[in-house]
Enzyme design. Structure first.
Site, PDB file in Angstrom:
ATOM      1  N   HIS A 138       0.883  -1.179   0.000  1.00  0.00           N
ATOM      2  CA  HIS A 138       0.000   0.000   0.000  1.00  0.00           C
ATOM      3  C   HIS A 138       0.918   1.227   0.000  1.00  0.00           C
ATOM      4  O   HIS A 138       2.038   1.155   0.510  1.00  0.00           O
ATOM      5  CB  HIS A 138      -0.823  -0.066   1.291  1.00  0.00           C
ATOM      6  CG  HIS A 138      -1.884   0.975   1.445  1.00  0.00           C
ATOM      7  ND1 HIS A 138      -1.606   2.278   1.772  1.00  0.00           N
ATOM      8  CD2 HIS A 138      -3.234   0.897   1.333  1.00  0.00           C
ATOM      9  CE1 HIS A 138      -2.750   2.955   1.859  1.00  0.00           C
ATOM     10  NE2 HIS A 138      -3.743   2.142   1.598  1.00  0.00           N
ATOM     11  N   ASP A 215       3.083  -4.578   7.947  1.00  0.00           N
ATOM     12  CA  ASP A 215       1.870  -3.782   7.813  1.00  0.00           C
ATOM     13  C   ASP A 215       0.695  -4.744   7.987  1.00  0.00           C
ATOM     14  O   ASP A 215       0.401  -5.543   7.092  1.00  0.00           O
ATOM     15  CB  ASP A 215       1.849  -3.105   6.431  1.00  0.00           C
ATOM     16  CG  ASP A 215       0.537  -2.382   6.158  1.00  0.00           C
ATOM     17  OD1 ASP A 215      -0.376  -2.452   7.012  1.00  0.00           O
ATOM     18  OD2 ASP A 215       0.426  -1.755   5.083  1.00  0.00           O
ATOM     19  N   GLN A 218      -4.525  -5.160   6.990  1.00  0.00           N
ATOM     20  CA  GLN A 218      -5.519  -6.082   6.444  1.00  0.00           C
ATOM     21  C   GLN A 218      -5.578  -7.401   7.201  1.00  0.00           C
ATOM     22  O   GLN A 218      -6.533  -8.158   7.041  1.00  0.00           O
ATOM     23  CB  GLN A 218      -5.219  -6.366   4.961  1.00  0.00           C
ATOM     24  CG  GLN A 218      -5.353  -5.161   4.049  1.00  0.00           C
ATOM     25  CD  GLN A 218      -6.759  -4.593   4.004  1.00  0.00           C
ATOM     26  OE1 GLN A 218      -7.739  -5.292   4.204  1.00  0.00           O
ATOM     27  NE2 GLN A 218      -6.868  -3.297   3.740  1.00  0.00           N
ATOM     28  N   LYS A 241     -10.364  -0.662  10.408  1.00  0.00           N
ATOM     29  CA  LYS A 241     -10.529  -1.823   9.530  1.00  0.00           C
ATOM     30  C   LYS A 241     -10.889  -3.072  10.336  1.00  0.00           C
ATOM     31  O   LYS A 241     -11.035  -4.155   9.792  1.00  0.00           O
ATOM     32  CB  LYS A 241      -9.251  -2.074   8.725  1.00  0.00           C
ATOM     33  CG  LYS A 241      -8.964  -0.964   7.695  1.00  0.00           C
ATOM     34  CD  LYS A 241      -7.817  -1.365   6.804  1.00  0.00           C
ATOM     35  CE  LYS A 241      -7.138  -0.193   6.126  1.00  0.00           C
ATOM     36  NZ  LYS A 241      -7.955   0.462   5.101  1.00  0.00           N
ATOM     37  N   CYS A 379      -4.883   2.716  -3.476  1.00  0.00           N
ATOM     38  CA  CYS A 379      -3.646   3.240  -2.888  1.00  0.00           C
ATOM     39  C   CYS A 379      -2.509   2.248  -3.096  1.00  0.00           C
ATOM     40  O   CYS A 379      -1.644   2.083  -2.219  1.00  0.00           O
ATOM     41  CB  CYS A 379      -3.813   3.565  -1.404  1.00  0.00           C
ATOM     42  SG  CYS A 379      -5.005   4.856  -1.116  1.00  0.00           S
TER      43      CYS A 379
END
Lengths: 421, 152
Positions: A138, A215, A218, A241, A379
């Site tokens: 991302h 990261d 998600q 999220k 993104c």
């Protein structure tokens, strides 16, 4: 007071089995209609919806507990501080950190990554060093490292991926060297759904003594995360999220690394003492939390973690996997539809394109039927370039989505194809 | 689906499928590139201006149906028009799709738009207004010697 205490505590109530209709009742936003049609919310990878217990927790805070934290000796300030630090404890258990002070509250994964770039990167990365990221990052895990490389004269290296959207592990191995000083890689691709073998990747980096940032924006909503088992050095995720309000998020870091880092922002609450000659910074986690944080949002994150522990996550994940399987089958059966991202290990992200139809047009037509999807580059423009598409349409599922909603999606995509035929 | 059929009228779908004047113009003496970073629409508008009039106009690039059809129909509408006429048509078109027209019904200056009126349905889709106006903004930039514009 009794009612407040009751809703504050909201003891996790584990439900045996997985009843999607019952779970849907927990999310008031799902009850509405859009353009006269029941809302079909398939944009969970962008932001998930918030269950009633999280909304209620925010209301209780604002109605009965609001005050600034870590400041006053008064009743409300202590109450707010207890709730805020209580949320940090919940985060610690959620990701299995060793200590709560390793969980720094930030605005979201983006701010978490920027905190590490400034605090660690700007202190320890120098000219000629290399930073490894992957081809499916991302922008939040590209741009900060690019800025750092530009400032320091360091070099950004990118792990390539194959046509299915899987990272090439041999290439990663070849990129790692004595020059490598940092690895930043996503757990799950927001544009493709690929789940990366991060445990193995972390191991490989550690052979060179290189710290790794994951990261987890998600993955936190979909997978059980154990930062000690992964042995990652940093792990960033966003509350919004994973069923919490916007403005909540966490950057986990190993205490030893966080101690050595420079602070991110300067200000109140991150200090021990200030004179015009010298400031002594506070201990973890305060050192990284300058100014008044998003107290209500972070308490909401704690409530969302409680909510997640109240449902059977294994079954929820199985339900999401079944939705992904079913949606992939239904959508690929439509002529002209091509799925972008076909990795063996995927979570519930379904990116697709249709021959000669721009994703924006797909998005508008789906919206008319009450279906919310993301249409665009997510993104992740380098991912779009890799697959040679300007954009994709993306349906992303949460455990509160249903097979019937997938049917509505598939039928409407058929309609899109018909309109443009 | 009525608003939808207003948006995706047959003539728009036709121009999307078979865009007119969709090529690089070798004789161009003005050109500009337009981007919409939000959705990835990207096009170049080429103009051959002679004695203050649009002698030739073309475009190339990629984008959604609305932006492509808007570009295609714009090239048809502007060929042969003076610079001033092109600018005033831009204003009228913008007013129609963005819903900020200052022209009263009585004056009905939108008559000048002719078949460009098929884009009036865009007004009901606020997030798509920029798709329709991107080619026009780009044309305006080309007329005024700006090389690059971006709408967001």
């Amino acid at each position: 007071m009794a009612t407040i205490e009751k809703s504050v505590v909201s003891e996790p109530r584990v439900i045996a089995g997985f009843d999607v209709e019952r779970v849907r009742e927990d999310f008031p936003v799902l009850r509405q209609t859009v353009n006269g049609k029941p809302l079909v919310y398939l944009d969970n990878a962008a932001s998930s919806q918030v269950p009633q217990v999280v909304i209620d927790r925010g209301s209780v805070y604002l109605e009965d507990e609001h005050s600034n934290i870590h400041r006053g000796v008064h009743y409300l300030s202590q109450k707010a501080t207890t709730a805020y630090e209580g949320a940090r404890e919940k985060v610690k258990r959620f990701i299995n950190a060793r200590e709560a002070k390793e969980c720094i509250f930030v605005r979201g994964a983006t701010e978490g990554i920027n905190l590490v770039m400034h605090g660690h990167g700007r202190k320890f990365i120098t000219s000629g060093d290399e930073i490894i990221i992957s081809a499916m990052e991302h922008h939040a895990n590209i741009v900060p490292w690019q800025m750092l490389c530009e400032e320091k004269g360091a070099r950004l290296r990118v792990i390539p991926m194959n046509d299915a959207g899987e990272l090439l592990m041999d290439e990663y191995d070849a990129l790692l060297s004595e020059r490598t000083k940092f690895v930043a890689v996503t757990h799950i691709s927001n544009a493709l759904g690929t789940v990366n073998p991060i445990k193995q990747m972390i191991d490989q980096a550690h052979k060179y003594g290189v710290p790794v940032l994951i990261d987890g924006a998600q993955s936190a909503p979909h997978l059980a995360v154990d930062v000690q088992d992964l042995d990652c050095d940093f792990f960033a995720f966003s509350g919004h999220k994973m069923f919490a309000p916007t403005g909540s998020g966490v950057i986990y870091g190993k205490a030893a690394l966080l101690e050595k880092m420079n602070p991110f922002q300067g200000g109140g609450d991150m200090i021990k003492s200030v004179t015009f000659e010298k400031t002594i910074y506070g201990d973890l986690p305060n050192k990284f939390e300058a100014g008044t944080p998003a107290i209500a949002s972070q308490i909401g994150l704690g409530a969302a973690i409680d909510y997640l522990s109240s449902i059977d996550r294994e079954q929820a994940t199985a339900h999401e996997q079944e939705l992904l399987r079913y949606a992939t089958e239904r959508i690929t059966a439509i002529e002209g539809v091509r799925v972008i991202g076909t990795a063996r290990e995927k979570t519930s992200v379904l990116s697709f394109v249709i021959d000669d139809i721009h994703p924006h047009d797909i998005g508008t037509i789906l919206d008319q039927e009450g279906i919310a999807v993301r249409a665009g580059h997510h993104c992740a423009q380098p991912v779009m370039q890799r697959f040679n598409v300007p954009a994709t349409a993306r349906a992303s599922f949460a455990f509160y989505n249903t097979k019937e909603e997938v049917d509505v999606l598939a039928r409407t995509i058929e309609k899109v194809v018909e309109i443009f035929s | 689906m009525s608003e939808l059929s207003e948006l995706y009228q047959q003539v728009i779908l036709d121009h999307n499928k078979k865009p007119r004047n969709f090529r690089k113009l070798e004789t161009a003496n003005h050109s500009a590139e337009g981007f919409n970073p939000l959705c990835g629409d990207h096009l170049t508008v080429y103009l051959n201006l002679e004695e203050g009039a649009v002698k030739e106009i073309s475009f190339e690039g990629s984008g959604c149906a609305i932006s492509k059809a808007a570009a295609s129909m714009m090239t048809q509408a502007l060929k042969g028009k003076s610079k001033q006429q092109a600018e005033s048509l831009f204003k009228e078109f913008h007013g129609m799709v963005a819903g900020d027209s200052v022209v009263s019904d009585e004056e009905d200056a939108s008559d000048g738009l002719g078949n460009l009126k098929v884009f009036s349905g865009v007004r009901e889709f606020p997030v798509r207004v920029k798709c329709a106006t991107l080619p026009w903004h780009t044309m305006h930039a080309a007329l005024n010697n700006q090389a690059l514009i971006s709408t967001e």
